[in-house]
Scaffold this active site. Structure first.
Site, PDB file in Angstrom:
ATOM      1  N   PHE A   1       4.559  43.916 -25.805  1.00 30.68           N
ATOM      2  CA  PHE A   1       5.666  43.432 -26.607  1.00 30.68           C
ATOM      3  C   PHE A   1       5.035  42.647 -27.736  1.00 30.68           C
ATOM      4  O   PHE A   1       4.306  41.681 -27.478  1.00 30.68           O
ATOM      5  CB  PHE A   1       6.500  42.502 -25.712  1.00 30.68           C
ATOM      6  CG  PHE A   1       7.920  42.405 -26.140  1.00 30.68           C
ATOM      7  CD1 PHE A   1       8.909  43.117 -25.476  1.00 30.68           C
ATOM      8  CD2 PHE A   1       8.290  41.603 -27.204  1.00 30.68           C
ATOM      9  CE1 PHE A   1      10.231  43.032 -25.885  1.00 30.68           C
ATOM     10  CE2 PHE A   1       9.595  41.517 -27.610  1.00 30.68           C
ATOM     11  CZ  PHE A   1      10.583  42.239 -26.946  1.00 30.68           C
TER      12      PHE A   1
ATOM     13  N   LEU B   1      -0.322  35.734 -37.676  1.00 34.15           N
ATOM     14  CA  LEU B   1       0.307  36.866 -38.365  1.00 34.15           C
ATOM     15  C   LEU B   1       1.832  36.771 -38.248  1.00 34.15           C
ATOM     16  O   LEU B   1       2.349  36.255 -37.255  1.00 34.15           O
ATOM     17  CB  LEU B   1      -0.177  38.177 -37.729  1.00 34.15           C
ATOM     18  CG  LEU B   1      -1.670  38.495 -37.903  1.00 34.15           C
ATOM     19  CD1 LEU B   1      -2.114  39.565 -36.918  1.00 34.15           C
ATOM     20  CD2 LEU B   1      -1.964  38.932 -39.329  1.00 34.15           C
TER      21      LEU B   1
ATOM     22  N   TRP C   1      -0.728  45.143 -37.057  1.00 33.19           N
ATOM     23  CA  TRP C   1      -2.049  44.826 -36.483  1.00 33.19           C
ATOM     24  C   TRP C   1      -2.236  45.582 -35.169  1.00 33.19           C
ATOM     25  O   TRP C   1      -3.220  46.275 -34.963  1.00 33.19           O
ATOM     26  CB  TRP C   1      -2.109  43.313 -36.278  1.00 33.19           C
ATOM     27  CG  TRP C   1      -3.404  42.700 -35.875  1.00 33.19           C
ATOM     28  CD1 TRP C   1      -4.449  42.370 -36.678  1.00 33.19           C
ATOM     29  CD2 TRP C   1      -3.776  42.259 -34.544  1.00 33.19           C
ATOM     30  NE1 TRP C   1      -5.443  41.752 -35.950  1.00 33.19           N
ATOM     31  CE2 TRP C   1      -5.062  41.669 -34.640  1.00 33.19           C
ATOM     32  CE3 TRP C   1      -3.161  42.294 -33.307  1.00 33.19           C
ATOM     33  CZ2 TRP C   1      -5.738  41.133 -33.540  1.00 33.19           C
ATOM     34  CZ3 TRP C   1      -3.828  41.764 -32.206  1.00 33.19           C
ATOM     35  CH2 TRP C   1      -5.096  41.202 -32.333  1.00 33.19           C
TER      36      TRP C   1
ATOM     37  N   ASP D   1       7.693  38.208 -19.658  1.00 36.56           N
ATOM     38  CA  ASP D   1       7.997  39.248 -20.637  1.00 36.56           C
ATOM     39  C   ASP D   1       9.482  39.136 -20.998  1.00 36.56           C
ATOM     40  O   ASP D   1      10.328  39.037 -20.094  1.00 36.56           O
ATOM     41  CB  ASP D   1       7.682  40.603 -19.975  1.00 36.56           C
ATOM     42  CG  ASP D   1       8.097  41.789 -20.822  1.00 36.56           C
ATOM     43  OD1 ASP D   1       7.931  41.711 -22.051  1.00 36.56           O
ATOM     44  OD2 ASP D   1       8.576  42.786 -20.262  1.00 36.56           O
TER      45      ASP D   1
HETATM   46  C1  LIG Z   1      -2.724  37.781 -33.332  1.00 38.87           C
HETATM   47  C2  LIG Z   1      -3.996  37.060 -33.723  1.00 38.87           C
HETATM   48  C3  LIG Z   1      -4.848  36.848 -32.457  1.00 38.87           C
HETATM   49  C4  LIG Z   1      -4.785  37.890 -34.719  1.00 38.87           C
HETATM   50  O1  LIG Z   1      -5.886  37.141 -35.179  1.00 38.87           O
HETATM   51  P1  LIG Z   1      -6.396  37.280 -36.689  1.00 38.87           P
HETATM   52  O2  LIG Z   1      -7.500  36.335 -36.878  1.00 38.87           O
HETATM   53  O3  LIG Z   1      -5.245  37.179 -37.581  1.00 38.87           O
HETATM   54  O4  LIG Z   1      -6.894  38.798 -36.630  1.00 38.87           O
HETATM   55  P2  LIG Z   1      -8.102  39.522 -37.353  1.00 38.87           P
HETATM   56  O5  LIG Z   1      -9.389  38.797 -37.206  1.00 38.87           O
HETATM   57  O6  LIG Z   1      -8.081  40.926 -36.876  1.00 38.87           O
HETATM   58  O7  LIG Z   1      -7.681  39.461 -38.871  1.00 38.87           O
HETATM   59  C5  LIG Z   1      -6.571  40.174 -39.356  1.00 38.87           C
HETATM   60  C6  LIG Z   1      -6.598  40.132 -40.869  1.00 38.87           C
HETATM   61  O8  LIG Z   1      -6.429  38.772 -41.322  1.00 38.87           O
HETATM   62  C7  LIG Z   1      -7.544  38.387 -42.111  1.00 38.87           C
HETATM   63  N1  LIG Z   1      -7.864  37.003 -41.797  1.00 38.87           N
HETATM   64  C8  LIG Z   1      -8.396  36.512 -40.661  1.00 38.87           C
HETATM   65  N2  LIG Z   1      -8.554  35.177 -40.761  1.00 38.87           N
HETATM   66  C9  LIG Z   1      -8.104  34.831 -41.987  1.00 38.87           C
HETATM   67  C10 LIG Z   1      -8.005  33.611 -42.680  1.00 38.87           C
HETATM   68  N3  LIG Z   1      -8.373  32.460 -42.138  1.00 38.87           N
HETATM   69  N4  LIG Z   1      -7.503  33.631 -43.931  1.00 38.87           N
HETATM   70  C11 LIG Z   1      -7.110  34.783 -44.515  1.00 38.87           C
HETATM   71  N5  LIG Z   1      -7.175  35.977 -43.888  1.00 38.87           N
HETATM   72  C12 LIG Z   1      -7.671  36.007 -42.651  1.00 38.87           C
HETATM   73  C13 LIG Z   1      -8.666  39.318 -41.708  1.00 38.87           C
HETATM   74  O9  LIG Z   1      -9.634  39.451 -42.730  1.00 38.87           O
HETATM   75  C14 LIG Z   1      -7.931  40.596 -41.441  1.00 38.87           C
HETATM   76  O10 LIG Z   1      -7.660  41.253 -42.649  1.00 38.87           O
HETATM   77  P3  LIG Z   1      -7.858  42.845 -42.799  1.00 38.87           P
HETATM   78  O11 LIG Z   1      -6.877  43.454 -41.848  1.00 38.87           O
HETATM   79  O12 LIG Z   1      -7.534  43.101 -44.221  1.00 38.87           O
HETATM   80  O13 LIG Z   1      -9.260  43.131 -42.419  1.00 38.87           O
HETATM   81  C15 LIG Z   1      -3.695  35.701 -34.420  1.00 38.87           C
HETATM   82  O14 LIG Z   1      -2.815  35.965 -35.482  1.00 38.87           O
HETATM   83  C16 LIG Z   1      -3.088  34.657 -33.517  1.00 38.87           C
HETATM   84  O15 LIG Z   1      -3.809  33.957 -32.825  1.00 38.87           O
HETATM   85  N6  LIG Z   1      -1.750  34.524 -33.543  1.00 38.87           N
HETATM   86  C17 LIG Z   1      -1.049  33.546 -32.717  1.00 38.87           C
HETATM   87  C18 LIG Z   1      -0.698  34.110 -31.375  1.00 38.87           C
HETATM   88  C19 LIG Z   1       0.033  35.431 -31.469  1.00 38.87           C
HETATM   89  O16 LIG Z   1       0.984  35.602 -32.214  1.00 38.87           O
HETATM   90  N7  LIG Z   1      -0.393  36.379 -30.637  1.00 38.87           N
HETATM   91  C20 LIG Z   1       0.194  37.695 -30.590  1.00 38.87           C
HETATM   92  C21 LIG Z   1       0.330  38.148 -29.198  1.00 38.87           C
HETATM   93  S1  LIG Z   1       1.232  39.686 -29.089  1.00 38.87           S
END
Ligand SMILES: CC(C)(COP(=O)(O)OP(=O)(O)OC[C@H]1O[C@@H](n2cnc3c(N)ncnc32)[C@H](O)[C@@H]1OP(=O)(O)O)[C@@H](O)C(=O)NCCC(=O)NCCS
Length: 442
Positions: free
Chosen positions: A205, A226, A234, A301
Site C-alpha cells: 500500500f 516523497l 517511486w 494495513d
Molecule cells: C520513501 C523514501 C524512503 C524514499 O527515500 P528517498 O531518499 O526519497 O529515495 P531515493 O534515494 O530513491 O531518491 C528518490 C529521488 O529523490 C532524490 N533525492 C534524494 N534525496 C534528496 C534530497 N535530499 N534533495 C533532493 N532530492 C533528493 C534522488 O536523487 C532521487 O531522484 P531521481 O529519482 O531523479 O534519481 C523516503 O521518501 C521516506 O523516508 N519517506 C518517509 C516515509 C514514507 O513515506 N515511506 C513510504 C512507505 S510506503
C-alpha cells in the site's frame, strides 16, 4: 557457491563505500489464512491450505549510524490440489507484503533508497523457499501427555517449578545443544516439503508519511520525503524493474488507486516497461464479490483496519468489493493524505539458483519477542538529531556482540553512480537589431 545478502546488495550501494546491514528474521510461524475462508459444510480442516508467516527487518547503517529501514512480511501459502489425498502440498504462493520503509536523512554519503529497496526485495525473492519450511512453529503445539508434567506454566506451583528445573539440570549427559533439540524438535515444530510450483507475489500500500520507522526523523531538514504521487511513481519504477529483471513474461502487475478512474490510473502506467501492467489488484473476486473473502488481512494495513471496522459495524457480509474500494478512500486516515495506491504483482520468477540463508546474512530470532526487542533498539529511538542514529547503532552492535558474539554484515558498494545525461543547451549569440553594438574601446 550461491550468492549471499552482501553479494546481492553490493550492486545497489555506492561504489567503494562500506555499509553495515542488520537483517532480522523471526522463526517461521503458522498463522490463520490471510484471506477469510468462506465457511462451507463438510469442510475438512486437515485439507485446508497452510499459511506460514515470517517477519524480515532490514536496517542499513553508514558511518556508525542507521540511515534506512524496511520491514517486509513474507507469507508462504502451501496449497493442496483438490483431488490429491497425500499430505504433500502441490503448489505454493510466496507473498511479500511491504509493511514499512523509511529513511532518516543522516547518511553522510549519497545512496539511493530506491536501489537498496530493490536489492532487498530481490534478495527475499532469491531465498530458497525450503529455508522457511524446515522448522515451522505450528498454530497449536501438541505436547505429548507424558511430558506435560515437565512444563512450567503460570499454574505450576513454585516448589514444583524448582523441582522441574533441578531435574532438567540433572540431565547431565545431554549437552545444551542436545537438550535444545530433544525438547524443541518434533512434535513441537512442523516441517513441510517444498512444492515445485511456487508463484511469487508482492503487494503493498503506498501511502506517504513523515516517518514510519525512525520516530521524529521528519524534524531532520535533510530527510527527503516523497509526495503521494511521487511515492507511487517511486514504487512503480522499483516494481516495474523487478518484473522486467526477475519475472517471467506472463506475470502480471496491477495498480489500484482507490477513488480514481481507470483512465487516470493508466496514466501512471504509461511509463512502465513491463508489458502486463493492468488496472486492478491481485486479490481476485469481481465487483460483486464480498470484500471479506478476497482482501487479505495484513498487520498494520489500512485495508485490514477497514475490514475490521466493517465487522464492528455489522456490514462485513454485505459489503462487496466495489463498495469496499469506494468507501476506503473516504476513510478519515486518507482524507488528509495525498494519493494512495495498492500495487501488486504475481508470477513465476526466473531466478536460476535460489540462495541458502546463512547465519552471517540473517539473525534468526527464536521468538517474536526477541525479534521485536532487537528491532526496538532502532525503532524505539528518537531521530530528531543525529544522536538517535548513532545511539541505535551503538546499542544494536553492543547487543549483538554481547548476546550472540556476532556483528552486523558489512557490504562494500559496487554500483557506479548513474550519470544523468544533461541536455546541452547551445548558446547562440543573440542577434537583434534592437541591440546597439557598442563601439570597441580603444
Ligand atoms: C520513501 C523514501 C524512503 C524514499 O527515500 P528517498 O531518499 O526519497 O529515495 P531515493 O534515494 O530513491 O531518491 C528518490 C529521488 O529523490 C532524490 N533525492 C534524494 N534525496 C534528496 C534530497 N535530499 N534533495 C533532493 N532530492 C533528493 C534522488 O536523487 C532521487 O531522484 P531521481 O529519482 O531523479 O534519481 C523516503 O521518501 C521516506 O523516508 N519517506 C518517509 C516515509 C514514507 O513515506 N515511506 C513510504 C512507505 S510506503
Amino acid at each position: 557457491m550461491s550468492k549471499g545478502l552482501a553479494d546481492i546488495l553490493k550492486d545497489y550501494l555506492p561504489k567503494d563505500k562500506t555499509f553495515d546491514i542488520l537483517h532480522l528474521q523471526n522463526s517461521p510461524v503458522e498463522v490463520r489464512p490471510i484471506v477469510t475462508v468462506e465457511a462451507q459444510d463438510n469442510t475438512d480442516n486437515d485439507l485446508s491450505d497452510v499459511t506460514i508467516k515470517i517477519l524480515h527487518f532490514f536496517s542499513l547503517a553508514y558511518n556508525k549510524k542507521f540511515v534506512f529501514g524496511m520491514e517486509i512480511h513474507v507469507y508462504i501459502i502451501l496449497k493442496k490440489a483438490e483431488n490429491i489425498s497425500n499430505i504433500d502440498y502441490s503448489t505454493a504462493d510466496r507473498l511479500l507484503f511491504v509493511s514499512k520503509a523509511d529513511t532518516n536523512g543522516y547518511c553522510d554519503v549519497k545512496f539511493s533508497a530506491k536501489q537498496i529497496t530493490k536489492g532487498l526485495i530481490r534478495y527475499l525473492f532469491s531465498i530458497n523457499p525450503s529455508h522457511y519450511l524446515k522448522k515451522v512453529i505450528p498454530l497449536e503445539r501438541k505436547y505429548p501427555k507424558s511430558n506435560l508434567h515437565k512444563l512450567i506454566t503460570k499454574e505450576t506451583k513454585l516448589d514444583d517449578a524448582l523441582h522441574i528445573l533441578a531435574e532438567r539440570c540433572n540431565e547431565s549427559s545431554t549437552t545444551k545443544e542436545m537438550r535444545y533439540q530433544s525438547t524443541l524438535s518434533e512434535p513441537y515444530y512442523n516441517s513441510y516439503k517444498t512444492p515445485s510450483d511456487i508463484t511469487s507475489k508482492l503487494c503493498l500500500f503506498t501511502r506517504p508519511a513523515d516517518q514510519y520507522l525512525f520516530a521524529e526523523s521528519s524534524k531532520n531538514p535533510k530527510k527527503h520525503t516523497l509526495s503521494g504521487a511521487g511515492l507511487l511513481k517511486w514504487w512503480l519504477s522499483i516494481i516495474d524493474e523487478l518484473l522486467c529483471e526477475l519475472f517471467m513474461e506472463d506475470s502480471i502487475g496491477k495498480l489500484r488507486i482507490p477513488g480514481e478512474e481507470p483512465l487516470t490510473i493508466r496514466r501512471y502506467l504509461k511509463t512502465t516497461k513491463f508489458k502486463n501492467w493492468m488496472v486492478g489488484d491481485i486479490f481476485g473476486g469481481t465487483a460483486n464479490s464480498l470484500a471479506i473473502f478476497s482482501i487479505p488481512l495484513f498487520s498494520d494495513d489500512p485495508k485490514s483496519r477497514f475490514l475490521h471496522e466493517l465487522v464492528e459495524e455489522n456490514r462485513v457480509l454485505t459489503t462487496n468489493l466495489s463498495t469496499f474500494w469506494m468507501e476506503l478512500q473516504e476513510r478519515q486516515e486518507f482524507k488528509l493524505s495525498e494519493t494512495v495506491s495498492v500495487i501488486g504483482i504475481s508470477g513465476h520468477t526466473i531466478i536460476p539458483n535460489f540462495l541458502n540463508v546463512t547465519n552471517k546474512d540473517t539473525m534468526i530470532t527464536l521468538s517474536k519477542k526477541e525479534y521485536k526487542y532487537i528491532k526496538n533498539y532502532i525503532t524505539g529511538e528518537e531521530y530528531n538529531s543525529e544522536e538517535g542514529a548513532l545511539e541505535s547503532y551503538e546499542n544494536v552492535t553492543n547487543y549483538l556482540a554481547y548476546k550472540f558474539n556476532t556483528e552486523l554484515l558489512s557490504v562494500i558498494g559496487g554500483m557506479t553512480p548513474r550519470v544523468k545525461t544533461q541536455r546541452v543547451v547551445e548558446t547562440q549569440p543573440v542577434v537583434s537589431i534592437l541591440q546597439p553594438r557598442k563601439k570597441a574601446k580603444t
